[in-house]
Design a protein around this motif. Structure first.
Motif, PDB file in Angstrom:
ATOM      1  N   SER A 198       0.936  -1.122   0.089  1.00 27.61           N
ATOM      2  CA  SER A 198      -0.113   0.127   0.136  1.00 27.61           C
ATOM      3  C   SER A 198       1.026   1.401   0.072  1.00 27.61           C
ATOM      4  O   SER A 198       0.126   2.375  -0.151  1.00 27.61           O
ATOM      5  CB  SER A 198      -0.914   0.215   1.181  1.00 27.61           C
ATOM      6  OG  SER A 198      -0.094   0.076   2.492  1.00 27.61           O
ATOM      7  N   GLU A 227       5.229   7.041  -0.130  1.00 26.95           N
ATOM      8  CA  GLU A 227       3.818   7.630  -0.671  1.00 26.95           C
ATOM      9  C   GLU A 227       2.975   6.407  -0.580  1.00 26.95           C
ATOM     10  O   GLU A 227       3.135   5.231  -0.793  1.00 26.95           O
ATOM     11  CB  GLU A 227       4.277   8.326  -1.546  1.00 26.95           C
ATOM     12  CG  GLU A 227       5.080   9.597  -1.421  1.00 26.95           C
ATOM     13  CD  GLU A 227       5.067  10.128  -3.113  1.00 26.95           C
ATOM     14  OE1 GLU A 227       4.482   9.674  -3.957  1.00 26.95           O
ATOM     15  OE2 GLU A 227       5.760  11.372  -3.092  1.00 26.95           O
ATOM     16  N   SER A 228       1.649   6.882  -0.537  1.00 25.72           N
ATOM     17  CA  SER A 228       0.520   5.847  -0.417  1.00 25.72           C
ATOM     18  C   SER A 228       0.722   5.372  -1.752  1.00 25.72           C
ATOM     19  O   SER A 228       0.645   6.229  -2.833  1.00 25.72           O
ATOM     20  CB  SER A 228      -0.626   6.318  -0.081  1.00 25.72           C
ATOM     21  OG  SER A 228      -0.797   6.562   1.391  1.00 25.72           O
ATOM     22  N   ALA A 229       0.337   4.274  -2.262  1.00 20.81           N
ATOM     23  CA  ALA A 229       0.600   3.541  -3.532  1.00 20.81           C
ATOM     24  C   ALA A 229      -0.780   4.012  -4.466  1.00 20.81           C
ATOM     25  O   ALA A 229      -1.909   4.354  -3.686  1.00 20.81           O
ATOM     26  CB  ALA A 229       0.989   2.114  -3.623  1.00 20.81           C
ATOM     27  N   ARG A 230      -0.616   4.295  -5.737  1.00 23.87           N
ATOM     28  CA  ARG A 230      -1.929   4.593  -6.453  1.00 23.87           C
ATOM     29  C   ARG A 230      -2.681   3.371  -6.769  1.00 23.87           C
ATOM     30  O   ARG A 230      -2.226   2.232  -6.955  1.00 23.87           O
ATOM     31  CB  ARG A 230      -1.284   5.326  -7.900  1.00 23.87           C
ATOM     32  CG  ARG A 230      -0.816   6.554  -7.582  1.00 23.87           C
ATOM     33  CD  ARG A 230      -0.218   7.167  -8.765  1.00 23.87           C
ATOM     34  NE  ARG A 230       0.242   8.483  -8.869  1.00 23.87           N
ATOM     35  CZ  ARG A 230       1.068   8.956  -9.555  1.00 23.87           C
ATOM     36  NH1 ARG A 230       0.932   8.488 -10.773  1.00 23.87           N
ATOM     37  NH2 ARG A 230       1.749  10.109  -9.400  1.00 23.87           N
ATOM     38  N   LYS A 231      -3.992   3.652  -6.645  1.00 22.37           N
ATOM     39  CA  LYS A 231      -4.999   2.494  -7.159  1.00 22.37           C
ATOM     40  C   LYS A 231      -4.867   2.459  -8.350  1.00 22.37           C
ATOM     41  O   LYS A 231      -4.763   3.096  -9.115  1.00 22.37           O
ATOM     42  CB  LYS A 231      -6.008   2.505  -6.385  1.00 22.37           C
ATOM     43  CG  LYS A 231      -6.340   2.831  -4.949  1.00 22.37           C
ATOM     44  CD  LYS A 231      -7.575   3.252  -4.504  1.00 22.37           C
ATOM     45  CE  LYS A 231      -7.490   3.448  -2.629  1.00 22.37           C
ATOM     46  NZ  LYS A 231      -8.652   3.945  -2.124  1.00 22.37           N
ATOM     47  N   SER A 232      -5.264   0.982  -8.881  1.00 24.27           N
ATOM     48  CA  SER A 232      -5.371   0.878 -10.275  1.00 24.27           C
ATOM     49  C   SER A 232      -6.604   1.417 -10.834  1.00 24.27           C
ATOM     50  O   SER A 232      -7.529   1.780 -10.113  1.00 24.27           O
ATOM     51  CB  SER A 232      -5.371  -0.640 -10.621  1.00 24.27           C
ATOM     52  OG  SER A 232      -6.731  -1.219 -10.064  1.00 24.27           O
ATOM     53  N   ALA A 278     -10.081   2.131  -8.473  1.00 22.80           N
ATOM     54  CA  ALA A 278     -10.894   3.347  -8.410  1.00 22.80           C
ATOM     55  C   ALA A 278     -12.010   3.412  -8.957  1.00 22.80           C
ATOM     56  O   ALA A 278     -13.065   4.118  -8.209  1.00 22.80           O
ATOM     57  CB  ALA A 278      -9.743   4.526  -8.914  1.00 22.80           C
TER      58      ALA A 278
END
Length: 96
Positions: free
Chosen positions: A34, A62-67, A71
């Motif tokens: 995450s 950093e917070s990982a980006r969501k796919s 999203a």
């Protein structure tokens, strides 16, 4: 020819660095995927912490980006919840 004596330095068993440790319950709930590393975080040779614990405590990660799919699914779920809330409010105002 005689062999040279190697000077041995006294070995210190204690690490001079005090490693910050995470709360075990919070660490168990943490998903290391995450967070995305931005500083090439790595462990020191004497660091007793796990990879997950290092990532959990890192302030630079950093917070990982969501796919896009994640999203979209979350957005649709929020929309459905808002529509249900709106329908409930409409029904309440008709009965009031």
């Amino acid at each position: 020819m005689t062999a040279r004596k190697v000077k041995s330095s006294p070995r210190v068993d204690e690490s001079p660095i005090q490693w910050t440790r995470a709360d075990p319950a919070a660490l168990a709930a943490f998903n290391p995927d995450s967070k995305a590393c931005t500083m090439n975080c790595g462990k020191h040779a004497q660091d007793p912490r796990s990879y997950a614990e290092v990532r959990f405590l890192c302030n630079d990660c950093e917070s990982a980006r969501k796919s896009v799919h994640q999203a979209l699914a979350e957005s649709l779920a929020r929309e459905a919840a808002l529509r249900a809330e709106l329908d409930a409010l409409r029904a309440f105002t008709r009965n009031a």
